[in-house]
Design an enzyme around this catalytic site. Structure first.
Site, mmCIF file in Angstrom:
data_model
loop_
_atom_site.group_PDB
_atom_site.id
_atom_site.type_symbol
_atom_site.label_atom_id
_atom_site.label_comp_id
_atom_site.label_asym_id
_atom_site.label_seq_id
_atom_site.Cartn_x
_atom_site.Cartn_y
_atom_site.Cartn_z
ATOM 1 N N ASP A 158 -19.755 -11.353 -34.511
ATOM 2 C CA ASP A 158 -18.459 -10.655 -34.575
ATOM 3 C C ASP A 158 -17.296 -11.548 -34.166
ATOM 4 O O ASP A 158 -16.155 -11.298 -34.533
ATOM 5 C CB ASP A 158 -18.460 -9.434 -33.649
ATOM 6 C CG ASP A 158 -19.228 -8.276 -34.266
ATOM 7 O OD1 ASP A 158 -19.885 -8.502 -35.301
ATOM 8 O OD2 ASP A 158 -19.154 -7.170 -33.723
ATOM 9 N N ARG B 7 -10.302 -1.518 -21.891
ATOM 10 C CA ARG B 7 -10.356 -2.962 -21.591
ATOM 11 C C ARG B 7 -9.294 -3.354 -20.564
ATOM 12 O O ARG B 7 -9.533 -4.205 -19.707
ATOM 13 C CB ARG B 7 -10.119 -3.778 -22.871
ATOM 14 C CG ARG B 7 -11.315 -3.809 -23.791
ATOM 15 C CD ARG B 7 -10.984 -4.634 -25.019
ATOM 16 N NE ARG B 7 -12.086 -4.642 -25.974
ATOM 17 C CZ ARG B 7 -11.987 -5.142 -27.206
ATOM 18 N NH1 ARG B 7 -10.840 -5.672 -27.623
ATOM 19 N NH2 ARG B 7 -13.031 -5.123 -28.014
ATOM 20 N N ALA C 176 -19.765 2.674 -30.790
ATOM 21 C CA ALA C 176 -19.189 3.377 -31.933
ATOM 22 C C ALA C 176 -20.191 3.403 -33.073
ATOM 23 O O ALA C 176 -20.818 2.391 -33.389
ATOM 24 C CB ALA C 176 -17.908 2.679 -32.383
ATOM 25 N N GLU D 60 1.177 3.888 1.953
ATOM 26 C CA GLU D 60 1.899 4.276 3.175
ATOM 27 C C GLU D 60 3.184 3.466 3.321
ATOM 28 O O GLU D 60 4.237 3.992 3.688
ATOM 29 C CB GLU D 60 1.056 3.987 4.427
ATOM 30 C CG GLU D 60 -0.326 4.567 4.445
ATOM 31 C CD GLU D 60 -1.362 3.677 3.769
ATOM 32 O OE1 GLU D 60 -1.088 3.180 2.667
ATOM 33 O OE2 GLU D 60 -2.446 3.504 4.341
ATOM 34 N N THR E 49 -23.724 -10.349 -30.841
ATOM 35 C CA THR E 49 -22.383 -9.794 -31.096
ATOM 36 C C THR E 49 -21.330 -10.889 -30.941
ATOM 37 O O THR E 49 -20.409 -11.014 -31.756
ATOM 38 C CB THR E 49 -22.080 -8.657 -30.088
ATOM 39 O OG1 THR E 49 -23.093 -7.668 -30.214
ATOM 40 C CG2 THR E 49 -20.728 -8.030 -30.331
ATOM 41 N N ARG F 180 -5.528 -5.896 -26.897
ATOM 42 C CA ARG F 180 -4.364 -6.251 -27.719
ATOM 43 C C ARG F 180 -3.418 -5.077 -27.945
ATOM 44 O O ARG F 180 -2.213 -5.226 -27.998
ATOM 45 C CB ARG F 180 -4.833 -6.728 -29.106
ATOM 46 C CG ARG F 180 -5.434 -8.084 -29.150
ATOM 47 C CD ARG F 180 -5.737 -8.480 -30.597
ATOM 48 N NE ARG F 180 -6.471 -7.433 -31.320
ATOM 49 C CZ ARG F 180 -7.785 -7.255 -31.249
ATOM 50 N NH1 ARG F 180 -8.521 -8.031 -30.490
ATOM 51 N NH2 ARG F 180 -8.376 -6.285 -31.933
ATOM 52 N N HIS G 199 0.818 -1.206 0.000
ATOM 53 C CA HIS G 199 0.000 0.000 0.000
ATOM 54 C C HIS G 199 0.857 1.264 0.000
ATOM 55 O O HIS G 199 2.057 1.219 0.270
ATOM 56 C CB HIS G 199 -0.954 -0.034 1.194
ATOM 57 C CG HIS G 199 -2.069 -1.025 1.020
ATOM 58 N ND1 HIS G 199 -3.027 -1.249 1.968
ATOM 59 C CD2 HIS G 199 -2.370 -1.842 -0.018
ATOM 60 C CE1 HIS G 199 -3.879 -2.167 1.527
ATOM 61 N NE2 HIS G 199 -3.498 -2.553 0.317
ATOM 62 N N LEU H 86 -12.096 -9.476 -27.710
ATOM 63 C CA LEU H 86 -12.324 -8.685 -26.492
ATOM 64 C C LEU H 86 -11.072 -8.549 -25.632
ATOM 65 O O LEU H 86 -11.150 -8.305 -24.440
ATOM 66 C CB LEU H 86 -13.505 -9.244 -25.678
ATOM 67 C CG LEU H 86 -14.826 -9.350 -26.453
ATOM 68 C CD1 LEU H 86 -15.904 -9.981 -25.576
ATOM 69 C CD2 LEU H 86 -15.278 -7.989 -26.962
#
Ligand code: AOF
Ligand code: ZN
Length: 323
Positions: free
Chosen positions: A195, A179, A150, A46, A191, A202, A44, A199
């Site tokens: 498609d 992503r 889009a 600190e 989709t 890259r 963390h 996902l």
């Protein structure tokens, strides 16, 4: 404290479900050490700050500034309150109490009970805008949803049963950065099947690739693919149940990438916390699937920029500032 918030920013994109936190030490009115929470599972802010101070003898006379209340329980790392106590610090100034109910005010109380002087500046607004995702997860018990859509200049998001590329590769870098900052990407069944999207982030560095959630499947099924990512096929549910089941799967930040019907569902039920709307001004499709609507009564445009002849419009849900 402003400097602590600046330092916290350096962890952006790498802390996953953890908050962005920055810390520094002041000795004799000078900053003598700085640190921030750099990555999920790592030490963390600190701790990094205290460790970076070479002359540990200064600690007893130094004030620790940290943007978020020090944690009081051992998680992936030991409790910061113990670290502070073990290093002989006497004064701590914090930006705001932790939203995590396991910590909230208990870190402060513990330090005070051990004779540490703690001042809480209670910078609520600044903390919330820095760590809005963490804030939503901890206080609402739901994932933080980002919508991305889009469309062509004439308002189409694609064609039926055909994969159409809407954005230029330069813009995909931006999408892939988003992503890289979420733990899952969600798409509708159509989709997914038409498609066949990867996902993956890259075109942007990602320590861990996001998992995949495919919505509107008839049967619930979870599989792990070769690269280690999980794919969850989930059935369509009413909004509250969907939020809960995705949160229960362990997802804190989800990018919703389409298609149109999924986007419409998330938009009309105000599930999105933020939305990136992209318009490719160079592309005219003349026919196809019309872009869904973002309910502008519920969402406000907060930033707009032109990039490689695309217009990027960033929206936030209106009630985020009042939750
Ligand atoms: C701090 N300083 O820099 C951060 C804190 O699993 P762990 O050990 O990483 O603990 C995660 C929790 O610790 C997280 O939910 C939040 O409450 C707090 N994050 N606390 O004192 C930090 N990143
Ligand atoms: Zn901690």
């Amino acid at each position: 404290m402003n400097r602590c918030f600046e330092l916290a920013e350096r962890g952006r994109g790498a802390t996953r479900s953890n908050p962005l936190v920055g810390a520094l030490l002041v000795y004799n009115d000078k900053i003598v050490a700085e640190g921030f929470h750099a990555f999920y599972g790592g030490s963390h802010a600190e701790v990094n700050c205290i460790n970076s101070l070479t002359n540990k003898e200064l600690l007893g006379e130094s004030t620790l500034y940290v943007s978020l209340e020090p944690c009081n329980f051992p998680g992936k790392t030991p409790a910061c309150t113990d670290y502070i106590l073990n290093h002989g610090l006497k004064k701590v100034v914090i930006g705001c109490a932790d939203y995590n109910p396991r910590v909230r005010n208990q870190g402060i109380e513990h330090l005070r009970s051990q004779e540490i002087e703690v001042m809480n500046l209670d910078w609520q607004e600044k903390q919330k805008s820095l760590n809005i995702r963490f804030f939503i997860n901890q206080t609402q018990n739901e994932p933080y949803f980002i919508g991305k859509l889009a469309m062509s200049r004439d308002g189409y998001i694609g064609r039926k049963r055909e994969r159409v590329k809407i954005t230029a590769p330069e813009i995909d870098v931006i999408s892939h950065k988003i992503r890289s900052e979420v733990d899952a990407v969600l798409v509708g069944r159509t989709t997914w099947e038409i498609d066949k999207p990867s996902l993956k982030a890259r075109m942007y560095h990602a320590d861990i690739q996001p998992d995949i959630i495919v919505l509107n499947h008839d049967e619930k099924l979870s599989i792990t693919i070769e690269d280690g990512r999980q794919i969850h096929f989930v059935s369509g549910e009413e909004p509250k149940a969907l939020k809960k089941s995705l949160f229960d799967l362990g997802y804190k930040n989800i990018l919703v990438e389409g298609g149109g019907e999924v986007f419409q569902f998330f938009s009309s039920h105000e599930l999105f916390h933020e939305v990136l709307w992209i318009e490719n001004q160079d592309l005219v499709l003349e026919s196809g699937i019309e872009a869904p609507k973002l309910n502008h009564a519920d969402y406000s445009l907060i930033e707009q920029k032109r990039y490689f002849n695309h217009i990027l419009s960033y929206h936030k849900r209106n009630d985020l500032s009042t939750i």
